[in-house]
Design a protein around this motif. Structure first.
Motif, PDB file in Angstrom:
ATOM      1  N   ILE A 232       0.828  -1.206   0.000  1.00  0.00           N
ATOM      2  CA  ILE A 232       0.000   0.000   0.000  1.00  0.00           C
ATOM      3  C   ILE A 232       0.866   1.261   0.000  1.00  0.00           C
ATOM      4  O   ILE A 232       0.559   2.233  -0.684  1.00  0.00           O
ATOM      5  N   GLU A 233       1.955   1.228   0.744  1.00  0.00           N
ATOM      6  CA  GLU A 233       2.853   2.388   0.810  1.00  0.00           C
ATOM      7  C   GLU A 233       3.532   2.643  -0.535  1.00  0.00           C
ATOM      8  O   GLU A 233       3.770   3.783  -0.914  1.00  0.00           O
ATOM      9  N   ALA A 234       3.844   1.600  -1.278  1.00  0.00           N
ATOM     10  CA  ALA A 234       4.616   1.722  -2.512  1.00  0.00           C
ATOM     11  C   ALA A 234       3.770   2.020  -3.746  1.00  0.00           C
ATOM     12  O   ALA A 234       4.248   2.659  -4.681  1.00  0.00           O
ATOM     13  N   ILE A 235       2.525   1.565  -3.771  1.00  0.00           N
ATOM     14  CA  ILE A 235       1.703   1.622  -4.982  1.00  0.00           C
ATOM     15  C   ILE A 235       0.615   2.675  -4.855  1.00  0.00           C
ATOM     16  O   ILE A 235       0.032   2.860  -3.788  1.00  0.00           O
ATOM     17  N   ASP A 236       0.340   3.346  -5.975  1.00  0.00           N
ATOM     18  CA  ASP A 236      -0.742   4.326  -6.061  1.00  0.00           C
ATOM     19  C   ASP A 236      -1.688   3.932  -7.183  1.00  0.00           C
ATOM     20  O   ASP A 236      -1.298   3.233  -8.131  1.00  0.00           O
ATOM     21  N   VAL A 237      -2.929   4.401  -7.099  1.00  0.00           N
ATOM     22  CA  VAL A 237      -3.878   4.218  -8.197  1.00  0.00           C
ATOM     23  C   VAL A 237      -3.274   4.868  -9.436  1.00  0.00           C
ATOM     24  O   VAL A 237      -2.738   5.977  -9.381  1.00  0.00           O
ATOM     25  N   GLY A 238      -3.313   4.157 -10.552  1.00  0.00           N
ATOM     26  CA  GLY A 238      -2.742   4.639 -11.805  1.00  0.00           C
ATOM     27  C   GLY A 238      -1.384   4.051 -12.125  1.00  0.00           C
ATOM     28  O   GLY A 238      -0.907   4.165 -13.252  1.00  0.00           O
TER      29      GLY A 238
ATOM     30  N   TYR B  18      -8.768  -7.540 -13.018  1.00  0.00           N
ATOM     31  CA  TYR B  18      -7.842  -8.139 -12.058  1.00  0.00           C
ATOM     32  C   TYR B  18      -8.244  -7.802 -10.632  1.00  0.00           C
ATOM     33  O   TYR B  18      -8.701  -6.707 -10.340  1.00  0.00           O
ATOM     34  N   LYS B  19      -8.029  -8.752  -9.748  1.00  0.00           N
ATOM     35  CA  LYS B  19      -8.101  -8.549  -8.301  1.00  0.00           C
ATOM     36  C   LYS B  19      -7.034  -9.464  -7.717  1.00  0.00           C
ATOM     37  O   LYS B  19      -7.083 -10.681  -7.886  1.00  0.00           O
ATOM     38  N   VAL B  20      -6.055  -8.869  -7.045  1.00  0.00           N
ATOM     39  CA  VAL B  20      -4.994  -9.651  -6.422  1.00  0.00           C
ATOM     40  C   VAL B  20      -4.942  -9.240  -4.952  1.00  0.00           C
ATOM     41  O   VAL B  20      -4.685  -8.082  -4.634  1.00  0.00           O
ATOM     42  N   THR B  21      -5.203 -10.197  -4.079  1.00  0.00           N
ATOM     43  CA  THR B  21      -5.156  -9.903  -2.647  1.00  0.00           C
ATOM     44  C   THR B  21      -3.703  -9.837  -2.188  1.00  0.00           C
ATOM     45  O   THR B  21      -2.822 -10.450  -2.794  1.00  0.00           O
ATOM     46  N   TYR B  22      -3.480  -9.090  -1.119  1.00  0.00           N
ATOM     47  CA  TYR B  22      -2.122  -8.949  -0.602  1.00  0.00           C
ATOM     48  C   TYR B  22      -1.556 -10.285  -0.138  1.00  0.00           C
ATOM     49  O   TYR B  22      -0.352 -10.531  -0.267  1.00  0.00           O
ATOM     50  N   GLY B  23      -2.410 -11.161   0.374  1.00  0.00           N
ATOM     51  CA  GLY B  23      -1.964 -12.477   0.823  1.00  0.00           C
ATOM     52  C   GLY B  23      -1.468 -13.364  -0.305  1.00  0.00           C
ATOM     53  O   GLY B  23      -0.685 -14.287  -0.080  1.00  0.00           O
ATOM     54  N   GLU B  24      -1.909 -13.100  -1.556  1.00  0.00           N
ATOM     55  CA  GLU B  24      -1.472 -13.880  -2.721  1.00  0.00           C
ATOM     56  C   GLU B  24      -0.112 -13.437  -3.228  1.00  0.00           C
ATOM     57  O   GLU B  24       0.545 -14.159  -3.963  1.00  0.00           O
ATOM     58  N   MET B  25       0.306 -12.210  -2.894  1.00  0.00           N
ATOM     59  CA  MET B  25       1.485 -11.597  -3.497  1.00  0.00           C
ATOM     60  C   MET B  25       2.786 -12.109  -2.898  1.00  0.00           C
ATOM     61  O   MET B  25       2.916 -12.225  -1.688  1.00  0.00           O
ATOM     62  N   SER B  26       3.732 -12.370  -3.785  1.00  0.00           N
ATOM     63  CA  SER B  26       5.077 -12.729  -3.370  1.00  0.00           C
ATOM     64  C   SER B  26       6.004 -11.521  -3.561  1.00  0.00           C
ATOM     65  O   SER B  26       6.750 -11.150  -2.667  1.00  0.00           O
ATOM     66  N   SER B  27       5.936 -10.921  -4.759  1.00  0.00           N
ATOM     67  CA  SER B  27       6.749  -9.739  -5.060  1.00  0.00           C
ATOM     68  C   SER B  27       6.012  -8.885  -6.085  1.00  0.00           C
ATOM     69  O   SER B  27       5.034  -9.316  -6.690  1.00  0.00           O
ATOM     70  N   PHE B  28       6.516  -7.647  -6.253  1.00  0.00           N
ATOM     71  CA  PHE B  28       5.887  -6.742  -7.207  1.00  0.00           C
ATOM     72  C   PHE B  28       6.899  -5.760  -7.758  1.00  0.00           C
ATOM     73  O   PHE B  28       7.935  -5.505  -7.148  1.00  0.00           O
ATOM     74  N   GLU B  29       6.584  -5.252  -8.936  1.00  0.00           N
ATOM     75  CA  GLU B  29       7.355  -4.184  -9.577  1.00  0.00           C
ATOM     76  C   GLU B  29       6.378  -3.093  -9.942  1.00  0.00           C
ATOM     77  O   GLU B  29       5.217  -3.369 -10.259  1.00  0.00           O
ATOM     78  N   ILE B  30       6.840  -1.857  -9.929  1.00  0.00           N
ATOM     79  CA  ILE B  30       5.966  -0.720 -10.199  1.00  0.00           C
ATOM     80  C   ILE B  30       6.588   0.177 -11.255  1.00  0.00           C
ATOM     81  O   ILE B  30       7.775   0.474 -11.202  1.00  0.00           O
TER      82      ILE B  30
ATOM     83  N   HIS C  61       0.875 -11.251 -12.828  1.00  0.00           N
ATOM     84  CA  HIS C  61      -0.274 -10.382 -13.114  1.00  0.00           C
ATOM     85  C   HIS C  61       0.294  -9.011 -13.472  1.00  0.00           C
ATOM     86  O   HIS C  61       1.062  -8.447 -12.693  1.00  0.00           O
ATOM     87  N   ARG C  62      -0.094  -8.463 -14.624  1.00  0.00           N
ATOM     88  CA  ARG C  62       0.365  -7.120 -15.006  1.00  0.00           C
ATOM     89  C   ARG C  62      -0.851  -6.299 -15.367  1.00  0.00           C
ATOM     90  O   ARG C  62      -1.635  -6.680 -16.236  1.00  0.00           O
ATOM     91  N   PHE C  63      -1.013  -5.161 -14.677  1.00  0.00           N
ATOM     92  CA  PHE C  63      -2.160  -4.291 -14.925  1.00  0.00           C
ATOM     93  C   PHE C  63      -1.915  -2.900 -14.359  1.00  0.00           C
ATOM     94  O   PHE C  63      -0.965  -2.686 -13.607  1.00  0.00           O
ATOM     95  N   ILE C  64      -2.791  -1.984 -14.722  1.00  0.00           N
ATOM     96  CA  ILE C  64      -2.782  -0.634 -14.161  1.00  0.00           C
ATOM     97  C   ILE C  64      -3.760  -0.632 -12.999  1.00  0.00           C
ATOM     98  O   ILE C  64      -4.904  -1.068 -13.148  1.00  0.00           O
ATOM     99  N   VAL C  65      -3.316  -0.170 -11.853  1.00  0.00           N
ATOM    100  CA  VAL C  65      -4.148  -0.168 -10.648  1.00  0.00           C
ATOM    101  C   VAL C  65      -5.268   0.853 -10.805  1.00  0.00           C
ATOM    102  O   VAL C  65      -5.012   2.035 -11.024  1.00  0.00           O
ATOM    103  N   THR C  66      -6.505   0.366 -10.706  1.00  0.00           N
ATOM    104  CA  THR C  66      -7.661   1.255 -10.803  1.00  0.00           C
ATOM    105  C   THR C  66      -8.307   1.499  -9.446  1.00  0.00           C
ATOM    106  O   THR C  66      -9.040   2.476  -9.274  1.00  0.00           O
ATOM    107  N   ARG C  67      -8.021   0.608  -8.483  1.00  0.00           N
ATOM    108  CA  ARG C  67      -8.604   0.747  -7.149  1.00  0.00           C
ATOM    109  C   ARG C  67      -7.765  -0.045  -6.164  1.00  0.00           C
ATOM    110  O   ARG C  67      -7.186  -1.073  -6.507  1.00  0.00           O
ATOM    111  N   MET C  68      -7.729   0.467  -4.925  1.00  0.00           N
ATOM    112  CA  MET C  68      -7.012  -0.220  -3.848  1.00  0.00           C
ATOM    113  C   MET C  68      -7.931  -0.268  -2.636  1.00  0.00           C
ATOM    114  O   MET C  68      -8.636   0.687  -2.352  1.00  0.00           O
TER     115      MET C  68
END
Length: 107
Positions: A35-41, A71-83, A54-61
């Motif tokens: 949540i701290e690292a990612i913003d809508v858009g 797309y809907k990816v829960t935080y519990g499913e995530m291993s790593s991310f790139e922004i 999963h690769r997408f543009i964040v439309t909602r958090m």
């Protein structure tokens, strides 16, 4: 191979590597980290714990998941991310999103 062709090839490789350098893989250690690292858009690439990408543009958090078009990816499913950060916000940009609010449902 001519020197000019070698130089062109080296330039293309260097530019392609530089174009990817703004994405840094981060571990999704907790929902707060994401949540701290990612913003809508933002354009995100998320690797799930099962290895799916999963690769997408964040439309909602929300406080439970990230959403994109289809797309809907829960935080519990995530291993790593790139922004890839969105362009600077314009005056007429999107409104801030309340992370604790759940979407309204139609009656």
């Amino acid at each position: 191979m001519s020197d000019l062709l070698k130089l062109m090839l080296a330039t293309i490789v260097a530019l392609s590597m530089a174009g990817c350098s703004h994405r840094k893989t981060q571990v999704a250690a907790s929902p707060e980290v994401v949540i701290e690292a990612i913003d809508v858009g933002d354009d995100v690439s998320i690797t799930s714990k099962n290895g799916k990408l999963h690769r997408f543009i964040v439309t909602r958090m929300t406080n439970k998941a990230l959403y994109g078009d289809g797309y809907k990816v829960t935080y519990g499913e995530m291993s790593s991310f790139e922004i890839k950060k969105k362009a600077k916000k314009r005056k007429d940009g999107p409104e801030p999103v309340d992370l604790d609010a759940e979407p309204a449902t139609a009656p």
